[in-house]
Design an enzyme around this catalytic site. Structure first.
Site, PDB file in Angstrom:
ATOM      1  N   GLU A 163      88.455  24.572  63.154  1.00  0.00           N
ATOM      2  CA  GLU A 163      87.402  24.288  62.628  1.00  0.00           C
ATOM      3  C   GLU A 163      87.530  23.404  61.489  1.00  0.00           C
ATOM      4  O   GLU A 163      87.450  23.272  59.902  1.00  0.00           O
ATOM      5  CB  GLU A 163      86.183  25.158  61.906  1.00  0.00           C
ATOM      6  CG  GLU A 163      85.745  25.839  62.665  1.00  0.00           C
ATOM      7  CD  GLU A 163      84.975  27.583  61.833  1.00  0.00           C
ATOM      8  OE1 GLU A 163      85.259  27.367  60.398  1.00  0.00           O
ATOM      9  OE2 GLU A 163      84.030  28.083  62.583  1.00  0.00           O
ATOM     10  N   GLU A 268      83.302  31.377  71.542  1.00  0.00           N
ATOM     11  CA  GLU A 268      82.427  32.509  70.558  1.00  0.00           C
ATOM     12  C   GLU A 268      81.054  31.914  71.326  1.00  0.00           C
ATOM     13  O   GLU A 268      80.133  32.054  69.915  1.00  0.00           O
ATOM     14  CB  GLU A 268      82.991  31.703  68.837  1.00  0.00           C
ATOM     15  CG  GLU A 268      84.641  31.885  69.072  1.00  0.00           C
ATOM     16  CD  GLU A 268      84.798  31.409  67.017  1.00  0.00           C
ATOM     17  OE1 GLU A 268      83.615  31.798  66.233  1.00  0.00           O
ATOM     18  OE2 GLU A 268      85.786  31.629  66.859  1.00  0.00           O
TER      19      GLU A 268
END
Ligand code: XIL
Length: 386
Positions: A163, A268
Site C-alpha cells: 500500500e 486478498e
C-alpha cells in the site's frame, strides 16, 4: 433419534441435490478448489493462529483439502514480530511456516514494509523525536534481514511493500516516505533480495482497478525495473463489494500489469455483501464508520438472492482470471470462512458479513459451487481443444 433421522435424510437429499448441481458427470467426486484450478493458478487463503495451532481442527482440514498456498493474515506484520527495537517474537510466524511446510504449500510472507500495523519505535529516537533517514534505513535493513533471513529458503515469496500508493495522487506520504523519501521502496526490495536471493518479491496494494492507482502502480514497478531491482509480481488485494468491480477496469489492470512481465495475483480476495458506508472505496484499514442498523442487514442468514448475486460476482471475476490464466499466477482469499473474515469488522465494527466461499460452519456456499463448476468447464473445454 427422530430428529437425527430427519437431519440425516435432509443431508442425504441435500448431498444428492448439491452433487447434481455441481458436476455434469454425477458419478465422479467433485473437485476441490485447488484441484479445479490445478493447471492454472495457485489457490490460497490467509491464515490466523487458530488455523495453525490445531484449535480449529475442522477449518484446518478444510484448508488442507482446498488450498495449496497460504499467507499470514497478521502474524508476520512488524507489530507482531518486532514489537520493540530489541525484541523479536517469531512464535506465531514459526508455527505458520511449519504448517505450510507440513502440507507442502507455497508460503507467502506478509508484509515487510507498510504504514499500518507497524510500531512507532521504528520512526522515533529514544526521546520521541523523529529519527533520521539514515537511522530508519538501518532499522529497515535490520528488520528485513532478520525476518526474511530467518525463513530463507522456506518462505517462497514476500509482500515486500504494501500500500505505497496514495488514495488521491502519487505515493502515500507514510512515515517511510516522509523520513526516507520515495527510494524507501527500492531499498526495501533490495534488502529483501539480499536477505533471500531466491525468494519471489511482490508489490501489493488495494483498489488497483482504479485508473490513478493502476497508473501509479505501473510507474512504481517500471521504476524498480529501470533500476534493475528485482520485483517478481504485483498483488491486487481485491477487497471488493457486490457489483463494485467494473469488469473492463479489472481486465485492464491485469493486462497492463502483466505487460510489465511480472506475475499478477489476486492476493486478498473477498466480496462483502453489506452496504459500504461511503463512496470512498479503498481497503485502508484505518477507515472506520459508525454502525447503524441498516448497515447490518444479514445477521441471521444470507437470503438466496444475495447468495446468487455473490456467486455471480465471483464467477464474473473468475471468468476474466481464466481468460488471462497464463498471466495470473495465484488467487488468494483473505480468510477461510465468513466467521473469521476481517470484513465483519471493517469498515464498520461488529457486522455479520458473508464475503467468502465457506459459511460460518465451513459449508460451501453457492459461490463455491459456481467457481468449481466454472473451473471444471474450463478444464473440459481445454481437453476438447487438445
Ligand atoms: C487485516 C487483517 O485481516 C485484520 O485481522 C487486521 O486487524 C487488520 O489487517 N490489507 C492488507 C491486510 O494488506 O494486511 C489487512 O489485513 C487487510 C487490508
Amino acid at each position: 433419534m427422530k430428529t437425527y433421522s430427519c437431519v440425516l435424510l435432509l443431508s442425504v437429499l441435500y448431498g444428492l441435490f448439491s452433487c447434481t448441481n455441481q458436476t455434469s458427470s454425477s458419478s465422479k467426486t467433485p473437485l476441490t478448489l485447488k484441484e479445479a484450478y490445478k493447471d492454472k493458478f495457485l489457490i490460497g487463503t490467509a491464515l490466523n493462529t487458530d488455523h495453525t495451532n490445531g484449535s480449529e481442527k475442522s477449518t484446518s482440514l478444510l484448508i488442507e483439502e482446498q488450498f495449496n498456498t497460504i499467507v499470514a493474515e497478521n502474524c508476520m506484520k512488524p507489530e507482531e514480530v518486532h514489537p520493540s527495537e530489541n525484541i523479536y517474537d517469531f512464535r506465531k510466524a514459526d508455527q505458520f511456516v511449519e504448517y505450510g511446510e507440513k502440507h507442502n504449500m507455497f508460503i507467502v510472507g506478509h508484509t515487510l514494509i507498510w504504514h499500518s500495523q507497524v510500531p512507532d519505535w521504528f520512526f522515533e529516537n529514544e526521546d520521541g523525536t523523529t529519527c533520521s533517514r539514515e537511522r530508519l534505513i538501518e532499522r529497515m535493513r535490520e528488520h528485513i534481514y532478520t525476518v526474511v533471513g530467518r525463513y530463507k529458503g522456506r518462505i517462497h515469496a514476500w509482500d515486500v511493500v504494501n500500500e505505497a500508493i496514495d488514495d488521491l495522487e502519487g505515493l502515500r506520504k507514510s512515515k517511510w516516505y516522509q523520513i526516507i523519501g520515495e527510494d524507501y521502496i527500492e531499498l526495501a526490495f533490495q534488502f529483501a533480495h539480499e536477505a533471500d536471493p531466491n525468494a519471489e518479491l511482490y508489490y501489493n496494494d488495494y483498489s488497483l482497478i482504479l485508473s490513478h492507482r493502476r497508473e501509479e502502480a505501473v510507474k512504481l514497478i517500471k521504476k524498480l525495473q529501470e533500476k534493475e531491482i528485482k520485483v517478481d509480481g504485483i498483488g491486487m488485494q481485491a477487497h471488493y463489494g457486490l457489483d463494485y468491480v467494473k469488469i473492463p477496469d479489472f481486465e485492464r489492470s491485469i493486462t497492463e500489469f502483466s505487460a510489465l512481465n511480472i506475475k499478477v495475483m489476486l492476493t486478498e480476495l473477498d466480496i462483502s455483501v453489506l452496504p459500504f458506508p461511503t463512496e470512498k472505496i479503498s481497503a485502508e484499514i484505518s477507515q472506520k464508520y459508525e454502525m447503524l442498523p441498516e448497515y447490518n442487514p444479514y445477521t441471521d442468514t444470507l437470503p438466496d438472492s444475495i447468495q446468487q448475486q455473490l456467486a455471480q460476482n465471483y464467477v464474473d471475476l473468475f471468468k476474466v482470471l481464466l481468460k488471462y490464466e497464463d498471466k495470473v499466477s495465484r488467487i488468494t482469499f483473505w480468510g477461510v470462512n465468513d466467521e473469521h473474515s476481517w470484513r465483519n469488522d471493517w469498515p464498520i465494527e461488529g457486522r455479520t458479513d458473508h464475503p467468502l466461499l465457506f459459511d460460518r460452519n465451513n459449508q460451501p456456499k453457492e459461490a463455491y459451487y459456481s467457481i468449481i463448476e466454472l473451473g471444471e468447464a474450463a478444464n473440459n473445454t481445454k481437453k476438447q481443444v487438445l
